[in-house]
Structures are given as structure tokens and as C-alpha cells.
Design a protein around this motif. Structure first.
Motif, PDB file in Angstrom:
ATOM      1  N   UNK A   1      34.297  19.037   5.942  1.00  0.00           N
ATOM      2  CA  UNK A   1      33.580  18.292   4.904  1.00  0.00           C
ATOM      3  C   UNK A   1      33.977  16.821   4.849  1.00  0.00           C
ATOM      4  N   UNK A   2      34.883  16.416   5.720  1.00  0.00           N
ATOM      5  CA  UNK A   2      35.367  15.039   5.688  1.00  0.00           C
ATOM      6  C   UNK A   2      34.350  14.056   6.267  1.00  0.00           C
TER       7      UNK A   2
ATOM      8  N   UNK B   1      43.859  15.189  12.951  1.00  0.00           N
ATOM      9  CA  UNK B   1      43.072  16.163  12.183  1.00  0.00           C
ATOM     10  C   UNK B   1      41.613  16.135  12.612  1.00  0.00           C
ATOM     11  N   UNK B   2      41.072  14.940  12.770  1.00  0.00           N
ATOM     12  CA  UNK B   2      39.665  14.807  13.154  1.00  0.00           C
ATOM     13  C   UNK B   2      39.403  15.449  14.518  1.00  0.00           C
TER      14      UNK B   2
ATOM     15  N   UNK C   1      35.116   7.289  13.941  1.00  0.00           N
ATOM     16  CA  UNK C   1      33.761   6.778  13.742  1.00  0.00           C
ATOM     17  C   UNK C   1      32.974   7.636  12.759  1.00  0.00           C
ATOM     18  N   UNK C   2      33.443   8.858  12.507  1.00  0.00           N
ATOM     19  CA  UNK C   2      32.747   9.769  11.590  1.00  0.00           C
ATOM     20  C   UNK C   2      33.183   9.604  10.144  1.00  0.00           C
ATOM     21  N   UNK C   3      34.204   8.758   9.911  1.00  0.00           N
ATOM     22  CA  UNK C   3      34.679   8.513   8.550  1.00  0.00           C
ATOM     23  C   UNK C   3      34.901   7.012   8.380  1.00  0.00           C
ATOM     24  N   UNK C   4      35.253   6.602   7.169  1.00  0.00           N
ATOM     25  CA  UNK C   4      35.591   5.201   6.926  1.00  0.00           C
ATOM     26  C   UNK C   4      37.018   5.131   6.397  1.00  0.00           C
ATOM     27  N   UNK C   5      37.888   4.526   7.169  1.00  0.00           N
ATOM     28  CA  UNK C   5      39.276   4.368   6.755  1.00  0.00           C
ATOM     29  C   UNK C   5      39.399   3.173   5.810  1.00  0.00           C
TER      30      UNK C   5
END
Length: 346
Positions: free
Chosen positions: A122-123, A143-144, A152-156
Motif C-alpha cells: 500500500x506504500x 523494503x521497496x 520512483x514509486x513513492x515520494x521521499x
């Protein structure tokens, strides 16, 4: 003949510059490094320093990264740090350093938390608040990988560690990656779900005492004293007797919690109370595999220096060989002194 004498004198003077009888060690607050403060307070470090005819000053630095920076610029001879930070700060700065003591690895003390979501999958698409380029960032990347995602699938979102708990409690953030004791404070909230932690990448986030290689080579007494003191403290704090309980209570209080809180952190730390346990990790084939993963993450994020052409730019030496460029070895895992402790020769 006169030239040879001058050369010999220069060599002797060079050695005298390196050899010393007074040293400075810095540490910062973390579950695996609290023993240094306790050992200094209880004069255990002094006892071992006296045994080897030297003086060791143990200094607490409140800012972790600043402690490593001060070590790197020469203000300290030894410093507590993780394996990743040892590679990306002193080693990347050209300061040849030796991991004298591998004290533990994080075994759940670092984690990824999602609000109202119970699966790491769900991240995707979320903003992740963390200390950028820290071991938390590394943990997130690892983890990803387990759910076939990348950064690239999340925003840090770079966030100071001092702000993470308050931000989460305010409801303004939905995902956090951090370490204890912050992690325990966040997952205590009803809507917080721990979806990944460092126990799923065992041995990858190591806590070390790092010493400048040239200082250690010129002053083996320093290595013996520090390792001897460390394992005396380990024997004391791991006991279930009154002395062990008192030691853990003192360390808990010094770290801003209590004995129960400190023991909760210890439960998520693979402490190497015996030198043989640390040696098993350092002598394993996995050590250099881990350092390769760390180096690849560090290179991808520009942490190995502007001139680094690849992840192997900096050589990391261990008992099983060297990962990376052996001609540029700047980080070494040396078992000499831990082995002496295991053999009862300190």
C-alpha cells in the motif's frame, strides 16, 4: 652513511608523531552505543586504558552525524557509527577507517510505518517522511525491493528525526521510516502499522566502533583497551543479576527512557554480547555481500563522492577479501582484537 642516519631519524620521528598515549572516542545516543557512556561513567574504560598505559576520553555528542563529521575531520580517534555511514562519510572522504568492534545489528529497531494500511504494497504513491540519505532511507529502498518497487514509486520527504513523532501524531503525514526510540513512539498510535522492519534484512544495519586505521596500527594498545572494556561492559549488562539490571536501568535513563523502554529496544537489537558472535558475522561470506548492497545504494544516491565512477570505487576489506577497489581501500573490518577477546588474550 650520514644520509642513512637522517632517513632513519625521519622514520623514527614519523613513528613518534603517530604513536600516542592519549585518545578521544565519541559516541551518540542509540541503544547499541549506550554502553560507552555507562562504561565511561563506571570507570571501566579507564580501568582498561590504565592496563595498557594510555588515556582514553569518552565524549558524548548529541548530534549523531556531527559526531561522525568531527571524527572525519580529526577531532576524535574513534567514533560510533553504522556500517553505511562509515562508508559514506569518513571512507568517502578518504579517511582510512577500521571497524574495531561490530557491536550489534538492528533486528527490528528500524521500520517503515503506514497509517491505516497494513500491507507494504500500500506504500505505492505515498509521501514517506524520513531522514534522507540515512539508514532509514536505505531500509526503505530495501523494503521497496521486496514488493517490486523502487523509489520512483513513492515520494521521499526529508524530515529531521526530531520532528518525526510530532508530525505523525499531528496527522499530517501518512508514512514514516525511522529508528528507535522514535519508531516505538509512533507505532504506539492506534492507526500506525509497522509494515517492514530491519529484522527482514538481518545483519545489514550494523552498529560499529570505528577507529582511524593509522592510529590503530601505531597504537595497538588502544585497540586492546577499547575491546577489553567493551566486552566487560557486555558481560555486565547482559546479566540478570542486580548489576546487570542496574546497568540497563542506567543506560535507559541516560537515553531518555527507563529500563523497560531500553530493554524493549534491546529486544529488537541483535547484540553481540560475546566476541564469538560478532566474529561469526564478520567472518561470514555475507559481510561483503551486505557492503555491496550498501555501496550500490550509496553510489545511486551520490554518497561515495563526486568522482566515484561506480559502486566499487571504495574498497571495503573483510576477512574473506575485498569488495570494490582494493587500491582505494578505506574501510576495513578487522577481527584481530575481537579474536583476542574471544581467546581470552586481552
Amino acid at each position: 652513511m650520514k644520509q642513512l642516519s637522517i632517513a632513519a631519524l625521519a622514520l623514527l620521528l614519523s613513528f613518534q608523531v603517530q604513536a600516542a598515549d592519549s585518545f578521544k572516542v565519541c559516541w551518540s545516543i542509540y541503544v547499541g552505543w549506550m554502553p560507552w557512556g555507562y562504561g565511561a561513567e563506571q570507570k571501566i574504560v579507564d580501568k582498561w586504558a590504565d592496563k595498557y598505559g594510555i588515556d582514553i576520553e569518552v565524549v558524548q555528542i548529541n548530534d549523531y552525524i556531527e559526531s561522525i563529521n568531527q571524527y572525519t575531520t580529526g577531532e576524535f580517534d574513534a567514533c560510533t557509527m553504522t556500517n553505511m555511514d562509515a562508508l559514506t562519510i569518513p571512507a568517502a572522504s578518504g579517511v582510512d577507517s577500521t571497524a574495531l568492534i561490530v557491536g550489534d545489528f538492528s533486528n527490528g529497531n528500524d521500520g517503515v510505518v503506514l497509517r491505516d494500511k497494513d500491507s507494504l504494497a500500500d506504500i505505492k504513491g505515498q509521501r514517506i517522511n524520513l531522514v534522507e540519505l540515512s539508514v532509514s532511507h536505505y531500509l526503505l529502498a530495501r523494503a521497496l525491493e521486496t514488493v517490486d518497487m523502487t523509489e520512483a514509486d513513492v515520494q521521499v520527504v526529508n524530515t529531521a528525526d526530531a520532528d518525526l513523532v510530532a508530525l505523525y501524531n499531528s496527522g499530517s503525514v501518512s508514512a514514516v521510516t525511522t529508528w528507535n526510540p522514535l519508531l516505538n513512539a509512533i507505532i504506539a498510535e492506534d492507526d500506525a502499522n509497522l509494515v517492514f522492519d530491519s529484522s527482514q534484512i538481518p545483519g545489514e544495519i550494523m552498529d560499529l566502533l570505528v577507529v582511524k586505521t593509522d592510529t590503530l596500527e601505531a597504537n595497538p594498545e588502544l585497540g586492546k583497551a577499547l575491546v577489553g572494556a567493551w566486552y566487560e561492559i557486555m558481560g555486565l549488562m547482559s546479566g540478570d543479576d542486580e548489576a546487570g539490571i542496574a546497568a540497563r536501568e542506567a543506560m535507559g535513563n541516560a537515553s531518555g527512557t527507563d529500563r523497560a523502554g531500553y530493554e524493549a529496544q534491546l529486544a529488537k537489537t541483535r547484540m553481540f554480547y560475546q566476541p564469538a558472535d560478532a566474529l561469526a558475522l564478520v567472518n561470514s561470506d555475507e559481510l561483503l555481500d551486505t557492503m555491496q548492497k550498501v555501496a550500490e545504494f550509496s553510489f545511486d544516491h551520490g554518497l561515495l563522492g563526486e568522482g566515484a565512477p561506480d559502486a566499487g570505487f571504495i574498497g571495503v576489506e573483510g576477512p574473506q577479501g575485498t569488495y570494490g577497489n582494493s587500491a582505494n581501500t578505506q574501510l576495513r573490518f578487522d577481527t584481530t582484537y575481537m579474536q583476542m577477546a574471544a581467546d581470552g588474550k586481552l
